[in-house]
Design a protein around this motif. Structure first.
Motif, short mmCIF file in Angstrom:
data_model
loop_
_atom_site.label_atom_id
_atom_site.label_comp_id
_atom_site.label_asym_id
_atom_site.label_seq_id
_atom_site.Cartn_x
_atom_site.Cartn_y
_atom_site.Cartn_z
N HIS A 20 86.65 27.35 37.33
CA HIS A 20 85.65 27.41 38.39
C HIS A 20 85.66 26.10 39.18
CE1 HIS A 20 82.29 29.89 39.64
NE2 HIS A 20 81.68 28.78 39.96
N ARG A 34 71.88 36.44 43.28
CA ARG A 34 72.15 37.48 42.27
C ARG A 34 70.99 37.60 41.28
NH1 ARG A 34 75.74 37.75 37.23
NH2 ARG A 34 76.33 35.56 37.31
N PHE A 75 76.58 26.12 29.09
CA PHE A 75 77.99 26.54 29.21
C PHE A 75 78.36 26.63 30.69
CE2 PHE A 75 81.29 29.99 28.97
CZ PHE A 75 82.22 29.26 28.25
N TYR A 76 78.93 25.55 31.21
CA TYR A 76 79.40 25.49 32.60
C TYR A 76 78.35 26.04 33.59
CZ TYR A 76 83.89 24.46 30.51
OH TYR A 76 84.89 23.88 29.81
N SER A 134 78.19 35.00 29.50
CA SER A 134 79.11 36.09 29.85
C SER A 134 80.27 36.11 28.87
CB SER A 134 79.62 35.91 31.29
OG SER A 134 80.22 34.64 31.44
N THR A 170 86.67 32.24 35.87
CA THR A 170 87.50 32.29 37.08
C THR A 170 86.66 31.96 38.33
OG1 THR A 170 87.00 34.60 37.39
CG2 THR A 170 88.94 34.08 36.07
#
Ligand SMILES: C[S@@+](CC[C@H](N)C(=O)[O-])C[C@H]1O[C@@H](n2cnc3c(N)ncnc32)[C@H](O)[C@@H]1O
Length: 211
Positions: A130, A39, A85-86, A109, A150
């Protein structure tokens, strides 16, 4: 002893290249090798001279590349949103304790979505589903505002079903799909409607009390 040259971990923001920091773009241009998701790597105009390592091909390959080349090539790891962040940051730091990582922040995000909604996020419960198997339902039900990261298993529909099955009726759902891209879609939904709907894979969910 840690390596002399850093490996950069760069926050790429929510996705649309216009939200990448100028400093991050400069480092990307200077790098000899980029590691990241398709991406991000496919959105960047590259001159073909860089090594590109796609994380979808396996994280072990990325780790071996870093260990082998960190002192010979300038390497940047591109992660979505903010690296703290994750993201892959934790995994890479654990797998490569000998490597000195330099991190550049990005727009998460999550912060992007709350800005779009005109809402604060400092009082939100943050739940990353996740790749997780457990959903902390008790905490979620008590919280007046929860944001969910998610994945393909924990979709907005599944979250809606779980909340409804806990006999909670005072909550509303906001789903932000493909945030920052041209096909961005942010919707306020009733849980009853959301439970049977299909959503884009890239989405964030906010659950808020109606009163
Ligand atoms: C591994 S987490 C990475 C979070 C990232 N570090 C950040 O700060 O946004 C990936 C999850 O973030 C959310 N996400 C990332 N980019 C998104 C976007 N452009 N639109 C909607 N959700 C997004 C999705 O829930 C996705 O499953």
């Amino acid at each position: 002893m840690k390596n002399k040259y850093p490996v950069f971990i760069l926050g790429m923001g929510p996705g649309n290249p216009k939200f990448i920091l100028p400093e991050t773009l400069e480092l990307i241009n200077k790098s000899d090798a980029l590691i990241g998701g398709k991406r991000h790597l496919e959105d960047l105009e590259q001159n073909g001279l860089k090594d590109l390592i796609f994380v979808e091909d396996g994280l072990d390959g990325a780790v071996s590349f870093i260990k082998k080349y960190s002192q010979k090539k300038m390497i940047s790891v591109l992660v979505s949103g903010d690296p703290g962040f994750y993201s892959l940051t934790n995994f890479l730091m654990k797998k490569c304790p000998e490597i000195y990582f330099e991190i550049l922040p990005g727009i998460s995000s999550m912060t992007y979505l709350f800005s779009k909604l005109g809402m604060l996020w400092h009082d939100a419960l943050i739940v990353s589903l996740h790749g997780k198997s457990d959903v902390p339902m008790e905490k979620i039900i008590k919280s007046h505002k929860t944001v969910f990261l998610t994945d393909a298993v924990h979709t907005p529909g599944i979250i809606a079903k779980k909340v409804l099955s806990s006999k909670v009726s005072n909550k509303k759902m906001i789903v932000g799909e493909n945030l920052s891209y041209e096909n961005e879609n942010i919707r306020y939904l009733n849980l009853e409607d959301a439970k049977d709907m299909e959503f884009e894979n890239l989405n964030l969910v906010v659950l808020i009390n109606e009163t």
